[in-house]
Motif scaffolding. Structure first.
Motif, PDB file in Angstrom:
ATOM      1  N   SER A  18       0.825  -1.210   0.000  1.00 22.47           N
ATOM      2  CA  SER A  18       0.000   0.000   0.000  1.00 22.47           C
ATOM      3  C   SER A  18       0.865   1.268   0.000  1.00 22.47           C
ATOM      4  O   SER A  18       0.356   2.360  -0.198  1.00 22.47           O
ATOM      5  CB  SER A  18      -0.919   0.006   1.217  1.00 22.47           C
ATOM      6  N   GLY A  55      -9.000   5.541  -3.221  1.00 17.95           N
ATOM      7  CA  GLY A  55      -8.190   4.450  -3.775  1.00 17.95           C
ATOM      8  C   GLY A  55      -7.917   4.562  -5.259  1.00 17.95           C
ATOM      9  O   GLY A  55      -7.400   3.642  -5.873  1.00 17.95           O
ATOM     10  N   LYS A  58      -4.909   9.217  -5.994  1.00 17.88           N
ATOM     11  CA  LYS A  58      -4.690  10.664  -5.874  1.00 17.88           C
ATOM     12  C   LYS A  58      -3.412  10.985  -5.090  1.00 17.88           C
ATOM     13  O   LYS A  58      -2.568  11.747  -5.537  1.00 17.88           O
ATOM     14  CB  LYS A  58      -5.881  11.348  -5.165  1.00 17.88           C
ATOM     15  N   SER A  59      -3.311  10.391  -3.882  1.00 18.08           N
ATOM     16  CA  SER A  59      -2.154  10.715  -3.035  1.00 18.08           C
ATOM     17  C   SER A  59      -0.860  10.255  -3.700  1.00 18.08           C
ATOM     18  O   SER A  59       0.155  10.953  -3.653  1.00 18.08           O
ATOM     19  CB  SER A  59      -2.266  10.038  -1.665  1.00 18.08           C
ATOM     20  N   THR A  60      -0.925   9.095  -4.335  1.00 13.16           N
ATOM     21  CA  THR A  60       0.266   8.564  -5.014  1.00 13.16           C
ATOM     22  C   THR A  60       0.672   9.514  -6.145  1.00 13.16           C
ATOM     23  O   THR A  60       1.855   9.822  -6.307  1.00 13.16           O
ATOM     24  CB  THR A  60      -0.038   7.152  -5.579  1.00 13.16           C
ATOM     25  N   ARG A 235      -6.471   0.704  -5.006  1.00 15.23           N
ATOM     26  CA  ARG A 235      -6.340   0.159  -3.648  1.00 15.23           C
ATOM     27  C   ARG A 235      -7.167  -1.121  -3.526  1.00 15.23           C
ATOM     28  O   ARG A 235      -6.700  -2.130  -2.989  1.00 15.23           O
ATOM     29  CB  ARG A 235      -6.768   1.171  -2.592  1.00 15.23           C
TER      30      ARG A 235
HETATM   31  N1  LIG Z   1       0.755   4.766 -10.127  1.00 18.34           N
HETATM   32  C1  LIG Z   1       0.759   3.813  -9.186  1.00 18.34           C
HETATM   33  N2  LIG Z   1       1.741   2.869  -9.159  1.00 18.34           N
HETATM   34  C2  LIG Z   1       1.727   1.890  -8.238  1.00 18.34           C
HETATM   35  N3  LIG Z   1       0.797   1.769  -7.299  1.00 18.34           N
HETATM   36  C3  LIG Z   1      -0.200   2.693  -7.263  1.00 18.34           C
HETATM   37  C4  LIG Z   1      -0.271   3.754  -8.202  1.00 18.34           C
HETATM   38  N4  LIG Z   1      -1.356   4.509  -7.938  1.00 18.34           N
HETATM   39  C5  LIG Z   1      -1.947   3.943  -6.865  1.00 18.34           C
HETATM   40  N5  LIG Z   1      -1.262   2.857  -6.455  1.00 18.34           N
HETATM   41  C6  LIG Z   1      -1.629   1.942  -5.375  1.00 18.34           C
HETATM   42  O1  LIG Z   1      -2.982   2.178  -5.051  1.00 18.34           O
HETATM   43  C7  LIG Z   1      -3.107   2.515  -3.663  1.00 18.34           C
HETATM   44  C8  LIG Z   1      -4.142   3.596  -3.509  1.00 18.34           C
HETATM   45  O2  LIG Z   1      -3.642   4.811  -4.039  1.00 18.34           O
HETATM   46  P1  LIG Z   1      -3.781   6.201  -3.249  1.00 18.34           P
HETATM   47  O3  LIG Z   1      -2.904   7.164  -3.967  1.00 18.34           O
HETATM   48  O4  LIG Z   1      -3.560   6.007  -1.799  1.00 18.34           O
HETATM   49  O5  LIG Z   1      -5.313   6.517  -3.558  1.00 18.34           O
HETATM   50  P2  LIG Z   1      -6.207   7.736  -3.045  1.00 18.34           P
HETATM   51  O6  LIG Z   1      -5.299   8.772  -2.473  1.00 18.34           O
HETATM   52  O7  LIG Z   1      -6.939   8.199  -4.273  1.00 18.34           O
HETATM   53  O8  LIG Z   1      -7.165   7.167  -2.031  1.00 18.34           O
HETATM   54  C9  LIG Z   1      -1.701   2.933  -3.219  1.00 18.34           C
HETATM   55  O9  LIG Z   1      -1.501   2.634  -1.883  1.00 18.34           O
HETATM   56  C10 LIG Z   1      -0.820   2.110  -4.116  1.00 18.34           C
HETATM   57  O10 LIG Z   1      -0.624   0.834  -3.562  1.00 18.34           O
END
Ligand SMILES: Nc1ncnc2c1ncn2[C@@H]1O[C@H](COP(=O)(O)OP(=O)(O)O)[C@@H](O)[C@H]1O
Ligand SMILES: [Mg+2]
Length: 269
Positions: A18, A55, A58-60, A235
């Motif tokens: 994650s 999920g 966005k944060s990623t 996610r």
């Molecule tokens: N570009 C990416 N490459 C690899 N894993 C990703 C990517 N984007 C998202 N993920 C995976 O998906 C999960 C959820 O993404 P996250 O950015 O936390 O979503 P949100 O902020 O929209 O809720 C991350 O913890 C990661 O494991």
């Protein structure tokens, strides 16, 4: 359980983590879209939005875009909203600036933040960027006040670009009359959708490679089931994929099928 499925498939490390390291983030079209808008907003010194479901990445994407900023030139201030109050935002900002956050009046907090940012911009010659994750949790009063912090009004050459990331309700909050001064200055918005089936296949393979294997363990039915079950949201796809690998290992199968995904789905939300 985790150990045995890792050994069974020959993974050198946990797949579908994650918290992927920066170098392990897959540069999807969506992420590129966020980076373009992020850079555009920074160039204009204006606010931008990143929206999408929980999920969706966005944060990623924000982390990826921010990491591209050269540390000698840029200083980004990353805040994750929790309670959503304006005081919390000011305290988090001060902490991010490495300053003491003890109780002060709202006006004092704002003054100290502005002073420090002006110091960074004018004396240290840094470009400062404010990033607020989970911005859909912010209370309406915050949207009404944020633009004063960014000093759009007094200074036509804005010096604090702002990127807000959050769920779709962020848009609803920006439509309130009090949010108008901020909303009217937004120059770009990236909306992250779930990935399509081809994108999901690439995503699953990406994580298998990160775990050190080149074998596409997920058969076509499994890819489709993970894509449909997650709605393309990453996610949720992580959880389904990991659960399906565990189910397949327990059944001593050499590839993962839709049936394993279905079993995994019964254990997660
Ligand atoms: N570009 C990416 N490459 C690899 N894993 C990703 C990517 N984007 C998202 N993920 C995976 O998906 C999960 C959820 O993404 P996250 O950015 O936390 O979503 P949100 O902020 O929209 O809720 C991350 O913890 C990661 O494991
Ligand atoms: Mg997030």
């Amino acid at each position: 359980m985790t150990e045995s499925y890792r050994n069974y498939f020959g993974f050198q490390r946990e797949p579908f983590r994650s918290d992927p390291d920066l170098k392990d983030i897959l540069e999807t079209e969506q992420i590129k879209g966020v980076c373009h808008r992020f850079d555009y907003a920074l160039r204009l010194g204006a606010p931008a939005l990143v929206t999408g479901e929980i999920g969706s990445g966005k944060s990623t994407a924000l982390r990826y875009a921010a990491a591209k900023l050269h540390p000698a030139e840029y200083r980004y201030l990353w805040i994750t909203a929790v309670s959503g109050s304006i005081l919390e935002i000011y305290r988090l900002l001060l902490a991010e600036l490495g300053m003491e956050t003890a109780s002060h009046s709202r006006a004092t907090l704002v003054r100290r933040i502005k002073k420090e940012i002006i110091h960074l911009v004018s004396e240290k010659k840094m470009k400062v960027v404010l990033l607020i994750d989970e911005a859909s949790l912010l209370r309406l009063e915050v949207f009404a006040e944020l633009h004063t912090l960014c000093q759009f009004e007094q200074d036509s050459k804005a010096w604090l670009p702002l990127v807000l990331a959050g769920q779709g309700s962020l848009i609803d909050k920006l439509k309130y009359p009090g949010s108008r001064p901020l909303a009217s200055r937004i120059v770009a918005r990236a909306h992250l959708e779930g990935v399509d089936r081809t994108g999901m296949e690439a995503y699953l393979m990406h994580h298998l490679r990160l775990a050190g294997v080149e074998t596409p363990f997920f058969d076509d039915t499994a890819v489709t089931a993970i894509h449909q079950g997650s709605g393309g949201l990453l996610r949720s796809a992580n959880h389904l994929a990991r659960g399906a690998l565990i189910a397949a290992a327990q059944a001593k199968c050499t590839s993962v099928t839709a049936e394993h995904v279905r079993l995994a789905a019964t254990e997660i939300f």
